[in-house]
Design a protein around this motif. Structure first.
Motif, PDB file in Angstrom:
ATOM      1  N   LYS A  59       0.834  -1.201   0.000  1.00  0.00           N
ATOM      2  CA  LYS A  59       0.000   0.000   0.000  1.00  0.00           C
ATOM      3  C   LYS A  59       0.875   1.261   0.000  1.00  0.00           C
ATOM      4  O   LYS A  59       0.545   2.239  -0.663  1.00  0.00           O
ATOM      5  CB  LYS A  59      -0.942  -0.004   1.197  1.00  0.00           C
ATOM      6  CG  LYS A  59      -2.063  -0.971   1.066  1.00  0.00           C
ATOM      7  CD  LYS A  59      -2.958  -0.935   2.290  1.00  0.00           C
ATOM      8  CE  LYS A  59      -4.023  -1.979   2.218  1.00  0.00           C
ATOM      9  NZ  LYS A  59      -4.872  -2.020   3.416  1.00  0.00           N
ATOM     10  N   ASP A  60       1.955   1.236   0.766  1.00  0.00           N
ATOM     11  CA  ASP A  60       2.862   2.380   0.802  1.00  0.00           C
ATOM     12  C   ASP A  60       3.524   2.604  -0.546  1.00  0.00           C
ATOM     13  O   ASP A  60       3.731   3.753  -0.967  1.00  0.00           O
ATOM     14  CB  ASP A  60       3.924   2.193   1.883  1.00  0.00           C
ATOM     15  CG  ASP A  60       3.356   2.297   3.274  1.00  0.00           C
ATOM     16  OD1 ASP A  60       2.247   2.851   3.441  1.00  0.00           O
ATOM     17  OD2 ASP A  60       4.020   1.818   4.208  1.00  0.00           O
ATOM     18  N   LYS A  63       1.026   4.162  -3.036  1.00  0.00           N
ATOM     19  CA  LYS A  63       0.722   5.574  -2.771  1.00  0.00           C
ATOM     20  C   LYS A  63       1.770   6.495  -3.409  1.00  0.00           C
ATOM     21  O   LYS A  63       1.481   7.607  -3.786  1.00  0.00           O
ATOM     22  CB  LYS A  63       0.656   5.841  -1.276  1.00  0.00           C
ATOM     23  CG  LYS A  63      -0.586   5.332  -0.634  1.00  0.00           C
ATOM     24  CD  LYS A  63      -0.612   5.653   0.844  1.00  0.00           C
ATOM     25  CE  LYS A  63      -1.830   5.083   1.511  1.00  0.00           C
ATOM     26  NZ  LYS A  63      -1.830   5.349   2.956  1.00  0.00           N
ATOM     27  N   GLN A  64       2.990   6.010  -3.516  1.00  0.00           N
ATOM     28  CA  GLN A  64       4.059   6.841  -4.058  1.00  0.00           C
ATOM     29  C   GLN A  64       3.950   6.818  -5.527  1.00  0.00           C
ATOM     30  O   GLN A  64       3.886   7.394  -6.378  1.00  0.00           O
ATOM     31  CB  GLN A  64       5.421   6.315  -3.653  1.00  0.00           C
ATOM     32  CG  GLN A  64       5.641   6.403  -2.179  1.00  0.00           C
ATOM     33  CD  GLN A  64       6.980   5.763  -1.784  1.00  0.00           C
ATOM     34  OE1 GLN A  64       7.699   5.233  -2.602  1.00  0.00           O
ATOM     35  NE2 GLN A  64       7.271   5.820  -0.518  1.00  0.00           N
TER      36      GLN A  64
END
Length: 64
Positions: A59-60, A63-64
Motif C-alpha cells: 500500500k505504501d 501511494k508513491q
C-alpha cells in the motif's frame, strides 16, 4: 535498491525465526514434550505477521 534488500532480509529473518521456534516446540522442547498446537500457532502467527507487513508495504509503494 537498499530498501528492497532490507525488506527482503527482514521478511526472511522473521520467517526463519518463526520456523525455528515452531520446530523447537515440535521436537526439542526443554521438558521433553511435544506441543504441536503451539508450534502451529507460532507458525500461523508468523505467517499472518509477514502477510500483513507485506500488504502494508505494498500500500505504501502504491501511494508513491
Amino acid at each position: 535498491m537498499k530498501k528492497e534488500i532490507s525488506t527482503t532480509l527482514m521478511v526472511l529473518l522473521i520467517s526463519f525465526i518463526g520456523f525455528v521456534f515452531s520446530l523447537i516446540q515440535m521436537y526439542s522442547n526443554q521438558d521433553g514434550n511435544s506441543y504441536p498446537l503451539n508450534a502451529s500457532l507460532i507458525y500461523l502467527g508468523t505467517s499472518i505477521f509477514v502477510f500483513t507487513f507485506l500488504l502494508t508495504l505494498k500500500k505504501d509503494i502504491l501511494k508513491q
